[in-house]
Scaffold this motif. Sequence first.
Motif, PDB file in Angstrom:
ATOM      1  N   PHE A   3       0.751  -1.505  -0.152  1.00  0.00           N
ATOM      2  CA  PHE A   3      -0.395   0.113  -0.054  1.00  0.00           C
ATOM      3  C   PHE A   3       0.906   1.070  -0.230  1.00  0.00           C
ATOM      4  CE2 PHE A   3       0.573  -1.134   4.713  1.00  0.00           C
ATOM      5  CZ  PHE A   3       0.690   0.332   4.725  1.00  0.00           C
ATOM      6  N   VAL A   4       0.020   2.426  -0.419  1.00  0.00           N
ATOM      7  CA  VAL A   4       0.822   3.690  -0.390  1.00  0.00           C
ATOM      8  C   VAL A   4      -0.535   4.391  -0.008  1.00  0.00           C
ATOM      9  CG1 VAL A   4       1.307   5.301  -1.557  1.00  0.00           C
ATOM     10  CG2 VAL A   4       2.117   3.536  -2.551  1.00  0.00           C
ATOM     11  N   CYS A   5       0.586   5.269   1.412  1.00  0.00           N
ATOM     12  CA  CYS A   5      -0.649   6.409   2.158  1.00  0.00           C
ATOM     13  C   CYS A   5       1.139   7.591   2.475  1.00  0.00           C
ATOM     14  CB  CYS A   5      -0.723   6.046   2.927  1.00  0.00           C
ATOM     15  SG  CYS A   5       0.472   5.428   4.976  1.00  0.00           S
ATOM     16  N   SER A   6       0.427   8.436   2.534  1.00  0.00           N
ATOM     17  CA  SER A   6       1.275   9.811   2.672  1.00  0.00           C
ATOM     18  C   SER A   6       1.811   9.628   4.414  1.00  0.00           C
ATOM     19  CB  SER A   6       0.639  11.157   3.082  1.00  0.00           C
ATOM     20  OG  SER A   6      -0.335  11.276   3.895  1.00  0.00           O
ATOM     21  N   ASN A   9      -0.104  11.172   7.299  1.00  0.00           N
ATOM     22  CA  ASN A   9      -0.927   9.809   7.788  1.00  0.00           C
ATOM     23  C   ASN A   9      -1.116   8.374   8.664  1.00  0.00           C
ATOM     24  OD1 ASN A   9      -3.630  11.094   6.556  1.00  0.00           O
ATOM     25  ND2 ASN A   9      -3.837  10.647   5.196  1.00  0.00           N
ATOM     26  N   LEU A  10       0.442   8.513   7.910  1.00  0.00           N
ATOM     27  CA  LEU A  10       1.288   7.106   8.899  1.00  0.00           C
ATOM     28  C   LEU A  10       1.328   7.438   9.627  1.00  0.00           C
ATOM     29  CD1 LEU A  10       1.261   4.243   8.259  1.00  0.00           C
ATOM     30  CD2 LEU A  10       3.647   4.350   7.114  1.00  0.00           C
ATOM     31  N   GLU A  58      -5.845   6.082   5.822  1.00  0.00           N
ATOM     32  CA  GLU A  58      -6.372   6.372   4.466  1.00  0.00           C
ATOM     33  C   GLU A  58      -5.032   6.126   3.244  1.00  0.00           C
ATOM     34  OE1 GLU A  58      -7.946   9.970   2.382  1.00  0.00           O
ATOM     35  OE2 GLU A  58      -9.524  10.326   4.155  1.00  0.00           O
ATOM     36  N   GLY A  59      -5.177   5.554   2.629  1.00  0.00           N
ATOM     37  CA  GLY A  59      -3.952   5.106   1.462  1.00  0.00           C
ATOM     38  C   GLY A  59      -4.459   4.170   0.785  1.00  0.00           C
ATOM     39  N   GLU A  60      -3.865   4.401  -0.517  1.00  0.00           N
ATOM     40  CA  GLU A  60      -4.358   3.172  -1.866  1.00  0.00           C
ATOM     41  C   GLU A  60      -3.376   1.917  -1.316  1.00  0.00           C
ATOM     42  OE1 GLU A  60      -2.842   3.161  -6.615  1.00  0.00           O
ATOM     43  OE2 GLU A  60      -2.125   4.538  -5.378  1.00  0.00           O
ATOM     44  N   ASP A  85       4.938  10.926   0.176  1.00  0.00           N
ATOM     45  CA  ASP A  85       4.064   9.268   0.194  1.00  0.00           C
ATOM     46  C   ASP A  85       5.330   8.348   0.631  1.00  0.00           C
ATOM     47  OD1 ASP A  85       2.001  10.506  -0.552  1.00  0.00           O
ATOM     48  OD2 ASP A  85       2.013  10.270  -2.897  1.00  0.00           O
ATOM     49  N   THR A  87       5.777   4.194   0.765  1.00  0.00           N
ATOM     50  CA  THR A  87       5.405   2.527  -0.360  1.00  0.00           C
ATOM     51  C   THR A  87       5.701   1.210   1.203  1.00  0.00           C
ATOM     52  OG1 THR A  87       5.371   3.357  -2.149  1.00  0.00           O
ATOM     53  CG2 THR A  87       5.286   0.956  -1.600  1.00  0.00           C
TER      54      THR A  87
END
Length: 139
Positions: A3-6, A9-10, A58-60, A85, A87
Motif C-alpha cells: 500500500f501507499v499512503c502519506s 497520515n501514517l 487513508e491510503g491506496e 508518500d 510505500t
Amino acid sequence: MKFVCSKSNLLTGLQIVSKAVPNKTTMSILECILVDATKNFIKLTANDMELGMETVIEGEIIEKGIIALDARMFLDIIRKLPDSDVTIESDSSYKTMIKCEKANFTIIGKSGDDFSYLPIVEKNNQIVISQFTLKEVIR
C-alpha cells in the motif's frame, strides 16, 4: 501486501496506537502494531491485553494483506522519513520493505494471525449528558 499512503497520515496513526504498546511483555507479538490492509482502508491496531487502540488511515491499497510490525522500530523509521508518500510492501515470509523517495528500509514482521484482536463492543445503550454534568459526576 502493498500500500501507499502519506507519511503524515501514517505517522499520526502510528503515534495514536503506539500508546497501547507495552514497554515490557512476555509475549513478543504485543510489542507489535498490526497493519491490516484487507479492506478498502488501512487499519492500525495495538493491544497490551488491558488497553487496545485502533485507528484507520487513508491510503491506496495495491495488494491486500495483514502483518504485525515491531512498534518502536516501525515508528522510528516513519518519523525519520521525508514528507512524501510512503510505500510499504511485505512478502509471504513477512519481510517488509518501507520506501519513501530515496530511503529504503527492510524489517522483518510477524504473522498478523498471531495478534490478539480487540473485542467487539456493542453500542446498543447510550446516554447523552452535558459537559458540565459529566465534570460534576467526575468530581
